[in-house]
Design a protein around this motif. Structure first.
Motif, short mmCIF file in Angstrom:
data_model
loop_
_atom_site.label_atom_id
_atom_site.label_comp_id
_atom_site.label_asym_id
_atom_site.label_seq_id
_atom_site.Cartn_x
_atom_site.Cartn_y
_atom_site.Cartn_z
N GLN A 59 17.29 -5.33 8.49
CA GLN A 59 16.77 -4.16 9.21
C GLN A 59 16.48 -3.02 8.24
OE1 GLN A 59 19.46 -2.74 12.24
NE2 GLN A 59 18.23 -0.93 12.70
N GLY A 60 17.36 -2.83 7.26
CA GLY A 60 17.15 -1.76 6.29
C GLY A 60 15.96 -2.01 5.39
N VAL A 61 15.84 -3.23 4.87
CA VAL A 61 14.75 -3.55 3.95
C VAL A 61 13.40 -3.44 4.64
CG1 VAL A 61 13.69 -5.42 2.61
CG2 VAL A 61 16.14 -4.96 2.39
N THR A 62 13.31 -3.84 5.88
CA THR A 62 12.02 -3.81 6.58
C THR A 62 11.65 -2.42 7.08
OG1 THR A 62 13.14 -4.64 8.57
CG2 THR A 62 11.98 -6.25 7.20
N THR A 63 12.42 -1.39 6.72
CA THR A 63 11.93 -0.03 6.94
C THR A 63 10.79 0.29 5.96
OG1 THR A 63 13.57 0.92 5.41
CG2 THR A 63 14.16 0.84 7.75
N ASP A 64 10.65 -0.51 4.92
CA ASP A 64 9.53 -0.37 3.99
C ASP A 64 8.28 -0.93 4.66
OD1 ASP A 64 7.63 -0.51 1.98
OD2 ASP A 64 9.02 -1.30 0.48
N PRO A 65 7.26 -0.11 4.93
CA PRO A 65 6.07 -0.60 5.63
C PRO A 65 5.42 -1.79 4.95
CG PRO A 65 6.03 1.80 5.45
CD PRO A 65 7.17 1.33 4.62
N ALA A 66 5.52 -1.87 3.63
CA ALA A 66 4.91 -2.97 2.89
C ALA A 66 5.60 -4.30 3.17
CB ALA A 66 4.92 -2.68 1.39
N LEU A 67 6.84 -4.24 3.66
CA LEU A 67 7.61 -5.47 3.90
C LEU A 67 7.86 -5.70 5.39
CD1 LEU A 67 10.31 -5.05 1.08
CD2 LEU A 67 8.14 -6.31 0.96
#
Length: 251
Positions: A59-67
């Motif tokens: 959940q934290g990592v996918t706060t990056d729009p590119a991911l």
């Protein structure tokens, strides 16, 4: 913990969370630790499961729009465990925590200073067998079941990958933008691993980008990533500085 609590209150934090992961999950006396923390800092400790940890990391990592919208195989290598999370966007196809961590490995395979070739081989072979016997049976069916038309992107989060990115770019301080812009090929990972495993601890502590307190566990951290990339045929590693902490404040 008391110092962290004091700093947070001085900075007028409206909410403080203390989350414990693998080391406390595996401890024989977790209540002794959580009681001591509560007594010293006034803060309660949440001991989360490995599966919960994996989900929060994703959940934290996918706060990056590119991911956020592409298929990912996310690895979070910690001291006691490694979370493998396969997913895309809000959909997670696998989220599992394995007892494979940098400190755990360092304790299992103590090494000389500098490490010997035989010590490297023993550690490498153990990781390879662990991946084949424990991780593959869970990861490969998930990959087949979802029938990805596009190979998932390998993304690493946590201390090891941030340190490797800093070493690659010779960053003497933490720079999120430059760390997340770094791409590491398998050959670059191998170059770092060969260099790190050839040096005594005192010389590793002088490497630009490698914090002195991590100069010991970086050996097993880099080896975990190298072996995962070899075993699952990934040619490149992307780095995220986001993870559990990001999700913890969103939740």
């Amino acid at each position: 913990m008391a110092e962290f609590s004091k700093t947070a209150h001085e900075n007028k934090a409206t909410s403080i969370r203390v989350i414990a992961t693998s080391a406390v999950r595996d401890a024989v006396n977790p209540r002794d630790l959580t009681s001591a923390i509560e007594h010293a800092s006034g803060l309660k400790v949440e001991i989360i499961s490995g599966e919960c940890e994996a989900k929060l990391v994703f959940q934290g990592v996918t706060t990056d729009p590119a991911l956020a919208k592409i298929p990912l195989l996310l690895l979070d290598v910690g001291g006691g465990s490694t979370e493998f999370i396969l997913g895309r966007g809000e959909h997670k196809f696998l989220a599992h925590s394995f007892p494979l961590g940098t400190v755990r490995l360092m304790e299992k395979f103590p090494h000389s200073d500098p490490p010997t070739r035989s010590e490297f081989i023993a550690c490498h072979d153990w990781i390879k067998n662990f991946l084949r016997n424990e991780v593959c049976p869970k990861l490969e069916p998930a990959l087949r079941r979802e029938n990805h038309s596009k190979e998932p992107l390998l993304v690493g989060t946590g201390g090891t990958t941030s340190i490797l990115a800093r070493m690659e770019s010779k960053l003497d301080r933490y720079d999120r933008a430059r760390i997340e812009a770094t791409r590491l090929s398998l050959e670059q990972i191998k170059v770092h691993r060969r260099h790190l495993w050839s040096l005594p601890l005192a010389e590793r502590k002088e490497i630009i980008g490698l914090p002195k307190l991590h100069a010991d566990v970086i050996l097993t951290g880099v080896l975990i990533y190298e072996t995962v990339m070899e075993e699952f045929c990934f040619k490149q590693l992307r780095i995220s500085t986001r993870g559990l902490r990001f999700a913890a404040v969103m939740d």
